[in-house]
Structures are given as C-alpha cells and as structure tokens.
Design an enzyme around this catalytic site. Structure first.
Site, PDB file in Angstrom:
ATOM      1  N   ASP A  23      85.050 -40.272-120.782  1.00  0.00           N
ATOM      2  CA  ASP A  23      86.097 -39.512-121.197  1.00  0.00           C
ATOM      3  C   ASP A  23      87.230 -40.264-122.380  1.00  0.00           C
ATOM      4  OD1 ASP A  23      87.421 -37.192-121.069  1.00  0.00           O
ATOM      5  OD2 ASP A  23      88.669 -37.551-119.215  1.00  0.00           O
ATOM      6  N   ARG A  27      91.201 -37.873-127.301  1.00  0.00           N
ATOM      7  CA  ARG A  27      92.654 -38.632-127.512  1.00  0.00           C
ATOM      8  C   ARG A  27      92.370 -39.886-128.257  1.00  0.00           C
ATOM      9  NH1 ARG A  27      93.104 -39.132-121.323  1.00  0.00           N
ATOM     10  NH2 ARG A  27      91.052 -38.286-121.675  1.00  0.00           N
ATOM     11  N   ASN A  72      82.444 -27.828-119.701  1.00  0.00           N
ATOM     12  CA  ASN A  72      83.088 -27.980-120.949  1.00  0.00           C
ATOM     13  C   ASN A  72      82.667 -26.773-121.959  1.00  0.00           C
ATOM     14  OD1 ASN A  72      82.097 -31.321-120.734  1.00  0.00           O
ATOM     15  ND2 ASN A  72      84.198 -30.575-120.724  1.00  0.00           N
ATOM     16  N   TRP A  73      82.052 -25.531-121.359  1.00  0.00           N
ATOM     17  CA  TRP A  73      81.842 -24.400-122.079  1.00  0.00           C
ATOM     18  C   TRP A  73      83.051 -23.742-122.559  1.00  0.00           C
ATOM     19  CZ3 TRP A  73      77.046 -23.369-124.296  1.00  0.00           C
ATOM     20  CH2 TRP A  73      76.084 -23.993-123.778  1.00  0.00           C
ATOM     21  N   ARG A 194      89.681 -38.470-111.526  1.00  0.00           N
ATOM     22  CA  ARG A 194      89.080 -37.642-110.616  1.00  0.00           C
ATOM     23  C   ARG A 194      87.393 -37.720-111.290  1.00  0.00           C
ATOM     24  NH1 ARG A 194      92.825 -34.395-114.113  1.00  0.00           N
ATOM     25  NH2 ARG A 194      91.802 -34.068-116.118  1.00  0.00           N
ATOM     26  N   SER A 196      85.472 -34.611-111.797  1.00  0.00           N
ATOM     27  CA  SER A 196      85.355 -33.667-112.487  1.00  0.00           C
ATOM     28  C   SER A 196      83.779 -32.968-112.407  1.00  0.00           C
ATOM     29  CB  SER A 196      85.530 -34.005-114.266  1.00  0.00           C
ATOM     30  OG  SER A 196      86.698 -34.490-114.362  1.00  0.00           O
TER      31      SER A 196
HETATM   32  C1  IPE Z   1      84.242 -34.774-118.227  1.00  0.00           C
HETATM   33  O1  IPE Z   1      85.429 -34.800-119.089  1.00  0.00           O
HETATM   34  C2  IPE Z   1      83.024 -34.243-118.607  1.00  0.00           C
HETATM   35  C3  IPE Z   1      82.389 -35.428-119.515  1.00  0.00           C
HETATM   36  C4  IPE Z   1      82.733 -36.523-119.676  1.00  0.00           C
HETATM   37  C5  IPE Z   1      81.052 -34.784-120.163  1.00  0.00           C
HETATM   38  P1  IPE Z   1      86.388 -33.718-119.092  1.00  0.00           P
HETATM   39  O2  IPE Z   1      87.493 -34.155-120.031  1.00  0.00           O
HETATM   40  O3  IPE Z   1      85.767 -32.435-119.488  1.00  0.00           O
HETATM   41  O4  IPE Z   1      87.078 -33.591-117.676  1.00  0.00           O
HETATM   42  P2  IPE Z   1      88.427 -33.000-117.295  1.00  0.00           P
HETATM   43  O5  IPE Z   1      88.601 -31.671-118.044  1.00  0.00           O
HETATM   44  O6  IPE Z   1      89.638 -33.919-117.871  1.00  0.00           O
HETATM   45  O7  IPE Z   1      88.297 -32.898-115.686  1.00  0.00           O
HETATM   46  C1  IPE Z   2      84.884 -36.658-123.196  1.00  0.00           C
HETATM   47  O1  IPE Z   2      85.884 -36.805-124.150  1.00  0.00           O
HETATM   48  C2  IPE Z   2      83.686 -36.072-123.881  1.00  0.00           C
HETATM   49  C3  IPE Z   2      83.289 -34.623-123.323  1.00  0.00           C
HETATM   50  C4  IPE Z   2      83.958 -34.037-122.383  1.00  0.00           C
HETATM   51  C5  IPE Z   2      82.215 -34.059-124.179  1.00  0.00           C
HETATM   52  P1  IPE Z   2      87.127 -35.529-124.356  1.00  0.00           P
HETATM   53  O2  IPE Z   2      86.546 -34.729-125.403  1.00  0.00           O
HETATM   54  O3  IPE Z   2      87.137 -34.959-122.896  1.00  0.00           O
HETATM   55  O4  IPE Z   2      88.406 -36.522-124.619  1.00  0.00           O
HETATM   56  P2  IPE Z   2      89.798 -36.016-124.073  1.00  0.00           P
HETATM   57  O5  IPE Z   2      89.621 -36.155-122.613  1.00  0.00           O
HETATM   58  O6  IPE Z   2      90.374 -34.847-124.895  1.00  0.00           O
HETATM   59  O7  IPE Z   2      90.281 -37.312-124.816  1.00  0.00           O
HETATM   60 MG    MG Z   3      88.462 -35.273-121.192  1.00  0.00          MG
END
Ligand code: IPE
Ligand code: IPE
Ligand code: MG
Length: 240
Positions: A23, A27, A72-73, A194, A196
C-alpha cells in the site's frame, strides 16, 4: 550434512510464508509530483526487487502479494484500467524470468471477472511455471478474503460434502491458497493499521508488521527490519 548453528538459527527465525499488502503507491506518486499510474509502475518495481531479495537471500518458500482487491473496483475506471494494463504488459517477461529462477506462480482471486487479455497472460504464466519447485509466489488479483471464503463454501456444497466431514483442514483445501501453509508474517506498508480483506482465514494467527514506509520505498533495508521484528516475536498459538 549438519547445518552450522548460525544456518539453523537463520532457518528457525525465518517465516515460511510471507504475505504483503503493498500500500502507498498513490501517496508516493503525490509526494513525487507524479500520476497515480506512475505510482503503480514504481510499485511493480518494488515488488520485483522484493521477490528477488527474499528468494535469493533467504529462500523464502511462500510469498503472497496483494495486488488488486475486490474493493479496488470502486476506484475510477482509468486507474483500474491502468493497473490492469501495467500487469498485462509485464507479466509475460516477468514470468519467463521467474521461471528461470524456479518460481511457481499462483493466481489468487476471481480470474473470470478480469479482462480477457489479462486472463490470458495470467494463464500462460501459471502454465509455464506450474511444475517449478522453488518459491511459490501467489498473486492476489481481484482478490477478497470474504469472497474467497464464500467461493469455498459454494464449492463444498456443490460437491455435496457431508457437514461432519467439514473441518479446518478440509476447508483449507477449498481456498484459493489450497496447498499453501498459513501466513507466518503479514507486512503492510503505507501506514494503515488494517488488513483490508486480505487472507482473513490464512492470517488468523500471523504475526503482523505495519510500517509507514510507502510501498515503492520498501527496499532491502526495510525488508531486514520486518524480518528482524518477526524474529523477535514469541509465537504461542494459544499455548504458554
Ligand atoms: C489494499 O490497499 C489493497 C491492495 C494493496 C491491493 P487499499 O489501499 O485498497 O486499502 P484501503 O482502501 O486503504 O483499506
Ligand atoms: C496500493 O497503493 C496499490 C493498490 C491498491 C492497487 P494505493 O493505490 O492504495 O496507494 P495509496 O493508498 O492511495 O497511497
Ligand atoms: Mg491504499
């Protein structure tokens, strides 16, 4: 041959199965004045180097990455499409390299809901590496822990398994991760505390390691910190 005491120690303190919630790509991109897409490209690079390091230096047997969740969808279509495109473009080449290194690839999640082109490259990669005996590298793509449990329940019912036969071991074999051991160390980068919807069954007794470091910045030094933290844990599994 008798292992040296330091080699023995090294083995005992190493996790057999590491799972990673990658994650912080978005950012990281923002911090560097880049697009979210570029953040995901940097994230893939970080995954590549993490795989190599854990495989070559520590011979970790099972490594599982969270790449795209069923939640993520909910992101803008352009971002979702971008993530799929990156993955589709690199997978053939990546799979060929991993195959050379004896890595066996697994896809965890609902494959049939992904774009056809992506399904094809994933299937090719699985086919190519299926008999490899080195590291098992699980890729969670369109993965949800709850969906996985529901899919297992449906499968068990469809097969008409009698209720008295359903125990944890049997259930384990109906999960996407069938054949892989429980997660020993679960790492989450990006600062959120968390899971997730990641591996909710398999990580029931994992050691958790959370770091504020954003995924594209997660390098060898950060891996060492996570492994050191794991080494210092006392796992009791309910015992004393
Ligand atoms: C968790 O990250 C899913 C993946 C790393 C693929 P998210 O960025 O989607 O999680 P939340 O929304 O902060 O819980
Ligand atoms: C994790 O990085 C990758 C996926 C969930 C695909 P994020 O895209 O969630 O990055 P942040 O949390 O917005 O920084
Ligand atoms: Mg994220």
């Amino acid at each position: 041959m008798e292992a040296t005491s330091s080699a023995k120690e090294k083995m005992a303190f190493l996790p057999n199965h590491i799972a990673i919630i990658m994650d912080g790509n978005g950012r990281w991109a923002e911090q560097h004045g880049k697009s979210r897409f570029e953040g995901h490209v940097a994230g893939v690079e970080s995954a590549r180097s993490t795989i190599r390091y854990l495989n070559n230096k520590y011979h970790i047997k099972y490594l599982t990455f969270y790449g795209f969740s069923t939640e993520n969808w909910a992101r803008p279509e352009s971002e979702v499409g971008g993530i799929f495109r990156i993955f589709e473009q690199i997978l053939d080449k990546e799979a060929a390299e991993l195959h050379q290194e004896g890595v066996r690839l697994l896809h965890l999640g609902r494959l049939e809901e992904l774009p056809k082109g992506l399904q094809q490259v994933i299937n090719r990669a699985l086919e190519l590496t299926r008999n490899n005996t080195g590291m098992t590298l699980g890729f969670c793509f369109n993965y949800g822990g709850r969906t996985e449990i529901l899919d297992a329940v449906r499968h068990i019912i469809t097969e008409g398994i009698p209720p008295q036969d359903i125990d944890e071991k049997l259930f384990d074999n109906y999960l996407y991760t069938a054949g892989s051991p429980d997660v020993d160390l679960l790492i989450r980068t990006g600062g959120e505390l968390r899971i997730s919807n990641f591996l909710v069954w398999q990580a029931a007794y994992s050691e958790y390691y959370f770091t504020d470091v954003l995924w594209p910045d997660f390098d060898e030094e950060e891996i060492e910190k996570a492994l050191l933290s794991y080494k210092q844990r006392q796992r009791r599994f309910g015992g004393l």
